[in-house]
Scaffold this motif. Structure first.
Motif, PDB file in Angstrom:
ATOM      1  N   THR A 184      -4.793   4.055   3.948  1.00 54.85           N
ATOM      2  CA  THR A 184      -4.434   4.735   2.706  1.00 54.85           C
ATOM      3  C   THR A 184      -2.918   4.736   2.531  1.00 54.85           C
ATOM      4  OG1 THR A 184      -4.252   6.931   3.734  1.00 54.85           O
ATOM      5  CG2 THR A 184      -6.440   6.237   2.955  1.00 54.85           C
ATOM      6  N   ARG A 185      -2.495   5.082   1.319  1.00 52.07           N
ATOM      7  CA  ARG A 185      -1.055   5.148   1.041  1.00 52.07           C
ATOM      8  C   ARG A 185      -0.393   6.238   1.883  1.00 52.07           C
ATOM      9  NH1 ARG A 185       2.425   7.606  -3.323  1.00 52.07           N
ATOM     10  NH2 ARG A 185       4.283   6.279  -3.365  1.00 52.07           N
TER      11      ARG A 185
ATOM     12  N   ASP B  32      -1.043   3.523  -4.889  1.00 46.91           N
ATOM     13  CA  ASP B  32      -2.405   3.741  -4.408  1.00 46.91           C
ATOM     14  C   ASP B  32      -3.253   2.535  -4.794  1.00 46.91           C
ATOM     15  OD1 ASP B  32      -2.357   6.283  -3.116  1.00 46.91           O
ATOM     16  OD2 ASP B  32      -2.083   7.210  -5.083  1.00 46.91           O
ATOM     17  N   THR B  33      -3.631   1.763  -3.815  1.00 45.57           N
ATOM     18  CA  THR B  33      -4.416   0.563  -4.079  1.00 45.57           C
ATOM     19  C   THR B  33      -5.312   0.282  -2.885  1.00 45.57           C
ATOM     20  OG1 THR B  33      -4.273  -1.774  -4.727  1.00 45.57           O
ATOM     21  CG2 THR B  33      -2.659  -0.976  -3.126  1.00 45.57           C
TER      22      THR B  33
ATOM     23  N   ASN C 266       7.715   2.411  -8.808  1.00 43.97           N
ATOM     24  CA  ASN C 266       7.024   1.811  -7.665  1.00 43.97           C
ATOM     25  C   ASN C 266       6.033   0.735  -8.085  1.00 43.97           C
ATOM     26  OD1 ASN C 266       8.384   3.210  -5.723  1.00 43.97           O
ATOM     27  ND2 ASN C 266       6.748   4.665  -5.279  1.00 43.97           N
TER      28      ASN C 266
ATOM     29  N   GLN D 235       0.816  -1.208   0.000  1.00 40.14           N
ATOM     30  CA  GLN D 235       0.000   0.000   0.000  1.00 40.14           C
ATOM     31  C   GLN D 235       0.852   1.261   0.000  1.00 40.14           C
ATOM     32  OE1 GLN D 235      -2.374  -1.063   3.485  1.00 40.14           O
ATOM     33  NE2 GLN D 235      -4.214  -1.045   2.216  1.00 40.14           N
ATOM     34  N   ALA D 236       2.054   1.179   0.542  1.00 34.34           N
ATOM     35  CA  ALA D 236       2.935   2.345   0.549  1.00 34.34           C
ATOM     36  C   ALA D 236       3.544   2.598  -0.826  1.00 34.34           C
ATOM     37  CB  ALA D 236       4.042   2.159   1.586  1.00 34.34           C
TER      38      ALA D 236
ATOM     39  N   ASN E 275       6.972  11.689   5.138  1.00 30.20           N
ATOM     40  CA  ASN E 275       6.755  11.216   3.768  1.00 30.20           C
ATOM     41  C   ASN E 275       8.064  11.171   2.983  1.00 30.20           C
ATOM     42  OD1 ASN E 275       4.075  10.980   4.307  1.00 30.20           O
ATOM     43  ND2 ASN E 275       3.374  12.543   2.877  1.00 30.20           N
TER      44      ASN E 275
ATOM     45  N   CYS F 120       0.251   4.956   5.325  1.00 34.59           N
ATOM     46  CA  CYS F 120       1.352   3.984   5.343  1.00 34.59           C
ATOM     47  C   CYS F 120       2.703   4.689   5.247  1.00 34.59           C
ATOM     48  CB  CYS F 120       1.193   2.991   4.192  1.00 34.59           C
ATOM     49  SG  CYS F 120      -0.209   1.858   4.374  1.00 34.59           S
TER      50      CYS F 120
END
Length: 227
Positions: free
Chosen positions: A56-57, A8-9, A99, A4-5, A81, A60
């Protein structure tokens, strides 16, 4: 957390990717990884991330940055971040720049792990030539010198910080003489002595391990280099 990091999934997309494979026509189908065992294990992984309230990303990345910032050299003043991006870029599949490629490779590696647990694949033979890494003398000396140089610079940074923060001492960072005095306390000769000791004894004195399996049995290797 790492999938997830990276992109965006959603949990559902990760679950589907973990439990499906692609055929020759690139259609998503159930394969050897789509067993009940794999589905249960994938759900456990996703539930553990949800237990940390990471949905969410951005969350994470915030979590990764917060926990890795203390050990990331030179990033103590960076945002979480930024630290997380550096961790993913410099320590996760460093041979890939994208990524999405890292995400796909991570999914594939998890599928292989699940397949091993599900006994639909077998362990690699550690004695196989394809699993052996050729360590050349120049590569070994280079990575060892790199670590010693980094250690020396970090020690010098601490000494300079102590000098500039000292109230009683008159130290000017712009003064070449003052900087030289500080460098003399942390002689660069230590680096050359470390390399010389390695060439003589075949022993690596390292805190990180340099990602090597052993640090004591390079005597024969070093003897052949010296000859």
């Amino acid at each position: 957390m790492c999938p997830q990091a990276l992109v965006d999934t959603t949990d559902h997309e990760i679950y589907v990717n973990l439990t499906c494979c692609y055929n020759e026509e690139y259609d998503r189908v159930k394969g050897s990884v789509g067993t009940q065992l794999v589905g249960e294990r994938a759900k456990i992984i996703l539930d553990e991330v949800q237990a940390l309230s990471l949905f969410t990303r951005a969350q994470c990345l915030q979590h990764i940055g917060e926990h890795f910032q203390p050990v990331m050299t030179g990033m103590q003043n960076c945002s979480y971040n930024t630290v997380a991006d550096a961790v993913l870029r410099d320590y996760i599949f460093v041979h890939l720049d994208n990524n999405h490629d890292k995400f796909n490779l991570l999914i594939f590696m998890l599928q292989k792990l699940f397949s091993l647990i599900d006994q639909t694949s077998v362990l690699d033979n550690p004695d196989s030539l394809q699993n052996q890494e050729v360590l050349l003398p120049g590569h070994l000396i280079t990575i060892y010198l790199k670590e010693k140089l980094q250690d020396w610079l970090l020690r010098l940074q601490r000494l300079l910080q102590e000098e500039t923060d000292g109230e009683k001492k008159k130290f000017e960072l712009s003064s070449l003489a003052d900087v030289k005095k500080t460098i003399e306390k942390n002689a660069p000769k230590q680096m050359s002595l470390a390399i010389e000791n390695m060439l003589k004894t075949g022993r690596l004195v390292t805190q990180s391990g340099l990602d090597l399996q052993q640090v004591f049995i390079y005597a024969a290797f070093i003897r052949s280099t010296n000859n």
